[in-house]
Design an enzyme around this catalytic site. Structure first.
Site, PDB file in Angstrom:
ATOM      1  CB  CYS A   1      -1.537  -2.377   8.955  1.00 38.32           C
ATOM      2  SG  CYS A   1      -2.711  -2.372   7.592  1.00 38.32           S
TER       3      CYS A   1
ATOM      4  CB  CYS B   1      -0.904   0.006   1.228  1.00 35.50           C
ATOM      5  SG  CYS B   1       0.050  -0.074   2.740  1.00 35.50           S
TER       6      CYS B   1
HETATM    7  S1  FES Z   1      -3.145  -0.163   4.595  1.00 35.72           S
HETATM    8 FE1  FES Z   1      -1.122   0.381   4.444  1.00 35.72          FE
HETATM    9  S2  FES Z   1      -0.371  -0.052   6.388  1.00 35.72           S
HETATM   10 FE2  FES Z   1      -2.472  -0.358   6.592  1.00 35.72          FE
END
Ligand code: FES
Lengths: 402, 127
Positions: B106, B37
């Site tokens: 995460c 992400c």
């Molecule tokens: S979505 Fe990127 S660290 Fe949680």
């Protein structure tokens, strides 16, 4: 605490007049239009007929060209798969824009599996489809072209009239997904040469669970739901009478009041846009002027999208993100966490999970609420940036004059 | 607190993260990114007599990432270097009363940040 709903692109609240219109069809007139030998059935049948005219009037169609469905997803599926099936021998090519909704994109999967070729049209940085690109993508064996009217994530309004003329010349059925736009900005099928148009009730102050597909007279669409002979054979199943009545009431209100609300939302949207442009390193997404009224979308450097939305929600402001990071919280694993295809299509760096924030305003919103958001957001951004290693590095680079 | 997708504990740490900042002349600095992400965490450690004396972080990321960072710094403070290295992402997630399935990764960032900071420490303090 203030509750500010800035997520009308995901759904709209029911207009109370719409509720009043549908109520008798929940409590009093519960008949089945197919069983119309008696008064109950007759009342239901007449209500559905009247509703068909009202929904048709919203887009300048004839009543017989409106097929009621369970919503935009079903309408989009029917348009894509139903048209492909009818396209006839050798037509095994579909053309779509790269920013279509999942209910168009994923309807292409079975077509691909069946050997169809799919051309995905790129969009420019503002999210616009280039009509010339459409012209060169259409071929003799193209079964279907699908380009949405307006994009929910970035608000951009596509030149569907021009694209429709190109499709018409090429003899290719043209589907327009008007889920985000219908009832908010004009769309008249007497001017836009679309053969199929998707409408969604709950996106213009009607209830969820009802939609429609405009099927232009003469356009061939094979059904996707099999059973009785409801909806002129396009869609079997007992009609959702209260939903259909309500959708029609919402359409009638929209036909009458659209201009008024577009002005109101346009004004609030401009206020929001102007206020947000004061935030450094904030990037608007979508076209600056060819966009839905009251729709403002953007992403902010060094402040992650989901965190922004969480903080906004704590402040009572409900907005949405196109980024899968926040939209797919119910997903199973990280595979469900892909960057938004729309943002990728307009060139937002894909290694940034910031996502774009979408503020989509509705009839009930006020200047006061816009001010509240404009007051809250800069502080939230500031707070997140103070926490961000990337912002620290950025500041260091800046102070070194780099 | 509004319900939302996260536990009350996650929201509490997200709203009031502990130990945000930097440590000047830190004994170990770790930085990890999340390729899934693009989010990023940087961890600063002060280590004295084989124990984590202080920990500070900066994170660019989602609610789960920020809460995991905050929780992690709380968990490793006072621990020996070996104990800190043994902290897993699932322990962090558990301490936060759980994370949505899609957000477990995460917390991985937090685990990796400690390891990376301790590697940095080991490099700076060989033997
Ligand atoms: S979505 Fe990127 S660290 Fe949680």
């Amino acid at each position: 605490m203030a509750k500010v709903f800035f997520d009308h692109i995901s759904t709209t609240p029911l207009d109370s007049r719409v509720f009043e219109a549908m109520k008798p069809y929940l409590l009093e007139w519960y008949g089945n239009p197919s069983s119309h030998i008696h008064d109950q059935g007759q009342a239901a049948l007449r209500a559905v007929d009247k509703a068909r005219s009202e929904v048709a009037a919203l887009i300048g169609a004839k009543p017989g060209e409106i097929v009621f469905t369970s919503g935009a997803t079903e309408s989009n599926n029917l348009a894509v798969l139903g048209t492909a099936e009818e396209a006839g021998n050798g037509k095994r090519h579909a053309v779509v824009s790269g920013i279509e909704h999942f209910s168009v994109m994923n309807a292409l999967i079975p077509l691909r599996n069946a050997g169809y070729e799919v051309t995905v049209l790129p969009v420019d940085r503002d999210g616009l489809v280039d009509p010339d690109a459409v012209r060169s993508a259409l071929r003799g064996d193209t079964a279907l072209l699908s380009v949405m009217h307006a994009n929910s994530e970035i608000g951009t309004i596509e030149p569907v009239a021009e694209i429709g003329r190109i499709a018409r010349e090429a003899g290719v059925p043209f589907h327009v997904d008007a889920t985000a736009s219908a009832g908010h900005i004009p769309l008249d099928v007497r001017e836009v040469p679309a053969d199929l148009v998707t409408l969604s009730s709950h996106n213009f102050y009607g209830p969820k669970g009802t939609g429609a597909l405009f099927v232009r007279e003469g356009t061939k669409v094979a059904p996707r739901v099999f059973g009785g002979f409801q909806e002129m054979g396009y869609r079997a199943g007992t009609e959702n009478v209260p939903g259909i009545v309500a959708m029609a009431a919402a359409a009638a209100i929209a036909s009458k009041e659209m201009g008024h609300w577009a002005d109101h939302l346009g004004r609030l949207g401009k206020m929001l846009w102007d206020g947000l442009s004061g935030i450094p390193l904030l990037h608007f997404t979508g076209h600056p002027t060819k966009r839905l009224p009251g729709h403002v979308s953007f992403w902010v450097e060094h402040a992650e999208g989901e965190s922004l939305l969480l903080f906004l929600n704590v402040k009572g402001i409900m907005a949405a993100s196109g980024s899968a990071c926040s939209s797919n919280l119910r997903g199973q694993d990280e595979e469900d966490l892909v960057a938004s295809p729309v943002l990728r299509a307009i060139g937002v760096p894909s290694d940034i999970c910031t996502g774009s924030i979408t503020f989509s305003l509705g009839k009930g919103n006020t200047e006061e609420e816009v001010r509240l958001a404009l007051d809250a957001l800069p502080r939230i951004v500031e707070r997140l940036r103070e926490m961000s290693p990337t912002y620290l590095d950025y500041q260091k680079r800046m102070s070194q004059g780099g | 607190m509004t319900a939302g997708p996260y536990s009350a504990k996650v929201m509490e740490h997200f709203m009031n993260p502990r130990n945000v900042g930097e440590i000047d002349g830190a004994d170990g600095v770790g930085e990890v990114g999340n390729p899934a992400c693009g989010d990023m965490m940087r961890l600063y450690l002060r280590i004295e007599e084989g124990r984590v004396k202080d920990a500070k972080f900066r994170t660019f990321g989602c609610g789960a990432a920020i809460a995991s960072s905050s929780m992690l710094t709380e968990m490793i403070k006072g621990k020996t270097v070996e104990e800190a290295r043994a902290v897993t992402n699932l322990q962090v997630a558990e301490a936060l009363d759980g994370l949505p399935a899609v957000k477990i990764h995460c917390s991985v960032m937090a685990e990796q940040a400690v390891k990376s900071a301790l590697d940095d420490y080991a490099k700076k303090h060989p033997g």
